[in-house]
Design a protein around this motif. Structure first.
Motif, short mmCIF file in Angstrom:
data_model
loop_
_atom_site.label_atom_id
_atom_site.label_comp_id
_atom_site.label_asym_id
_atom_site.label_seq_id
_atom_site.Cartn_x
_atom_site.Cartn_y
_atom_site.Cartn_z
N GLN A 316 0.84 -1.19 0.00
CA GLN A 316 0.00 0.00 0.00
C GLN A 316 0.88 1.25 0.00
OE1 GLN A 316 -3.57 0.33 -0.01
NE2 GLN A 316 -3.33 -1.79 -0.69
N VAL A 318 0.99 5.69 -0.74
CA VAL A 318 0.17 6.90 -0.63
C VAL A 318 0.21 7.62 -1.97
CG1 VAL A 318 -0.24 9.03 0.64
CG2 VAL A 318 0.78 7.05 1.79
N ARG A 321 -3.70 12.91 -3.54
CA ARG A 321 -4.52 13.41 -2.42
C ARG A 321 -4.57 12.43 -1.25
NH1 ARG A 321 -7.18 15.45 -6.96
NH2 ARG A 321 -8.56 13.66 -7.15
N LYS A 322 -3.45 11.71 -1.07
CA LYS A 322 -3.24 10.78 0.04
C LYS A 322 -4.15 9.55 -0.01
CE LYS A 322 -3.29 13.84 3.52
NZ LYS A 322 -3.26 15.16 2.86
N HIS A 323 -4.74 9.26 -1.16
CA HIS A 323 -5.50 8.01 -1.31
C HIS A 323 -4.52 6.84 -1.42
CE1 HIS A 323 -9.53 9.67 -1.81
NE2 HIS A 323 -8.99 10.65 -2.51
N LEU A 324 -4.82 5.76 -0.71
CA LEU A 324 -3.95 4.58 -0.74
C LEU A 324 -4.25 3.75 -1.98
CD1 LEU A 324 -4.11 3.43 3.00
CD2 LEU A 324 -2.44 4.93 1.90
N PHE A 325 -3.21 3.12 -2.52
CA PHE A 325 -3.39 2.22 -3.66
C PHE A 325 -2.34 1.11 -3.57
CE2 PHE A 325 -0.05 5.02 -5.11
CZ PHE A 325 0.74 4.25 -5.93
N GLU A 388 -3.56 4.75 -11.32
CA GLU A 388 -3.10 5.08 -9.97
C GLU A 388 -1.77 5.83 -10.00
OE1 GLU A 388 -5.00 0.93 -8.20
OE2 GLU A 388 -3.00 1.02 -9.11
N LYS A 417 -0.42 13.16 -9.20
CA LYS A 417 -0.36 11.70 -9.25
C LYS A 417 1.09 11.24 -9.17
CE LYS A 417 -3.41 9.91 -12.00
NZ LYS A 417 -4.12 9.41 -13.21
#
Length: 471
Positions: A316, A318, A321-325, A388, A417
């Motif tokens: 995982q 970051v 916008r700090k969304h995890l992927f 992502e 991104k």
């Protein structure tokens, strides 16, 4: 571009360009039949399909080379050079298409006549626009008449900016101040003609194109009366949007229902340019897949044979916008690497939140090779396809590293991104300190353009081949 008349001039020149280009095409066709009757008369309908293509190419190149610049910022030679390049490329692209498509019946004489006539006509349009602009500025007929609400530092700053940037000239007819004792004074040559409470009378007595609110933030409650007075007189109202003492890259206004919403973005992101970046990512990645997939298969086999465990390591990270992927990499460490991190964390050779040691005992034999050659990053092309990641952007960081950030500015990297390569990759990689890494990421964010991505991708190739700064 502050003056609305600049947009009007742009639209007028654009429309005249289209009219002149169409007229030049028809005149070129008529001229060819008139001057070369022995070559046989051409049928105009066989050439009409060229017109939309010519217009599209010509307008695109005119825009790109600056042929629609305001007359204040260019001269006759500047316009002529922009037109020459635009016309040369338009004709070059057209002739190339005709050659490769083997279209023989199109008269090259018509195309040559069109190029000459259109160039002269479009140059004449710009000369006329330039003369009109110069006359309007010299006699003051194009000047914008502005009333500024306020007399403090913000009002002075606004008046100075207006004088510097008003392309058609500007006349500040005066200032209004909440304090009646200041009426009759001057601010940089512009009189203080009344108080804020007297705005209705001031608008009635004077010719005003725009009112600009530049009062202190503590007095913004007075703006309601100002807005109503401008609404009654049908006068445009603007206000300085620097409500907070922060640096923003772009300010925009949207409307949610009946409520206007002011948006301040710390990073300016043009949706059109981001679409081109995304399209480029997809095209390049898909084109590279036939070459990359066999190589990935060999690397995956080597990883499996070297040590037990899956070939692909998923962690995982970051992202935007700090969304995890889930970020994909070829596994370069033993399976218990995460558990052993605490045992060797005191050996960290990197400053800041990141963890790096030159001889990490958790790295496998194959892992050391694929890290040095950056082959371990190849699976991230699937992250690019999934949207992502991008080919170019700040490297995605782990949750552990992000949790150790100690300054807010470090999180600005999450406004874009993440990518496979960036300025850090071509500037020394692991040889750089964390502060240098962060500075390069912020430099990329603040100066991003499509050509910067191309430059970084091209420089990444030798950086990877020579393993510069790789650990």
């Amino acid at each position: 571009m502050y003056d609305p008349r600049s947009k009007e001039l742009d639209r007028t020149v654009f429309l005249l360009d289209v009219v002149c280009a169409v007229a030049a095409f028809l005149a070129a066709f008529w001229g060819r039949n008139l001057l070369l009757p022995e070559a046989g008369e051409l049928n105009i309908y066989s050439h009409l399909f060229l017109l939309p293509l010519l217009l599209t190419l010509l307008i695109a190149f005119l825009t790109y080379f600056g042929a629609y610049k305001n007359p204040r910022y260019t001269n006759f030679l500047g316009y002529a050079w922009a037109l020459f390049r635009s016309m040369a490329l338009t004709i070059g692209v057209l002739l190339s298409l005709l050659f490769f498509l083997e279209i023989q019946y199109i008269s090259r004489i018509v195309i040559l006549f069109f190029a000459i006539l259109a160039f002269l006509a479009l140059l004449g349009v710009r000369l006329a626009a330039r003369e009109y602009f110069k006359k309007s500025v010299s006699d003051g007929s194009g000047s914008l008449r502005v009333l500024i609400i306020g007399t403090g530092d913000r009002a002075r700053e606004m008046a100075g900016n207006l004088r510097n940037q008003a392309e058609w000239g500007i006349k500040i007819i005066g200032h209004l101040d909440p304090d009646s004792t200041r009426v009759g004074g001057e601010i940089d040559g512009a009189p203080i003609i009344g108080t804020v409470a007297e705005i209705s009378e001031c608008l009635k007595r004077n010719v005003v194109d725009e009112v600009i609110i530049a009062i202190p933030r503590s007095l913004l409650e007075d703006a309601d009366h100002i807005a109503h007075a401008c609404e009654e007189e049908g006068i445009k109202l603007r206000f300085m949007a620097d409500i907070f003492n922060v640096q923003v890259a772009r300010v925009s206004l949207t409307q949610i229902g009946s409520t206007p919403l002011l948006t301040m973005e710390p990073v300016a992101q043009d949706e059109g340019k981001l679409f081109i970046k995304r399209l480029f990512d997809l095209v390049v990645t898909l084109l590279a897949m036939p070459l990359v997939l066999p190589l990935m298969a060999l690397v995956a086999l080597a990883v499996r044979l070297d040590s037990p465990g899956a070939a692909i390591f998923v962690q995982q990270r970051v992202g935007l916008r700090k969304h995890l992927f889930p970020m994909f990499k070829f596994r370069s460490m033993y399976l218990d690497a995460e558990e052993r991190l605490k045992e060797i964390e005191h050996l960290n050779e990197a400053d800041g939140p990141i963890f790096k040691i030159s001889n990490d005992p958790r790295i496998t034999r194959v892992g050391r090779f694929i890290r040095k050659t950056s082959l371990d990053e190849l699976p991230q092309l699937f992250n690019v396809l999934r949207g992502e990641m991008s080919l170019v952007g700040p490297r995605p960081m782990s949750i552990r590293d992000v949790d150790l950030f100690d300054r807010g500015i470090q999180r600005k990297r999450f406004s874009v991104k993440p990518g496979i390569t960036c300025l850090w990759q071509i500037s020394g990689r692991s040889d750089l300190t964390f502060e240098q890494w962060l500075a390069l990421d912020l430099e990329y964010i603040e100066n991003w353009c499509f050509w910067l991505d191309i430059k970084i991708l091209l420089k990444t190739i030798p950086a990877v081949l020579f393993s510069k700064g790789a650990v």
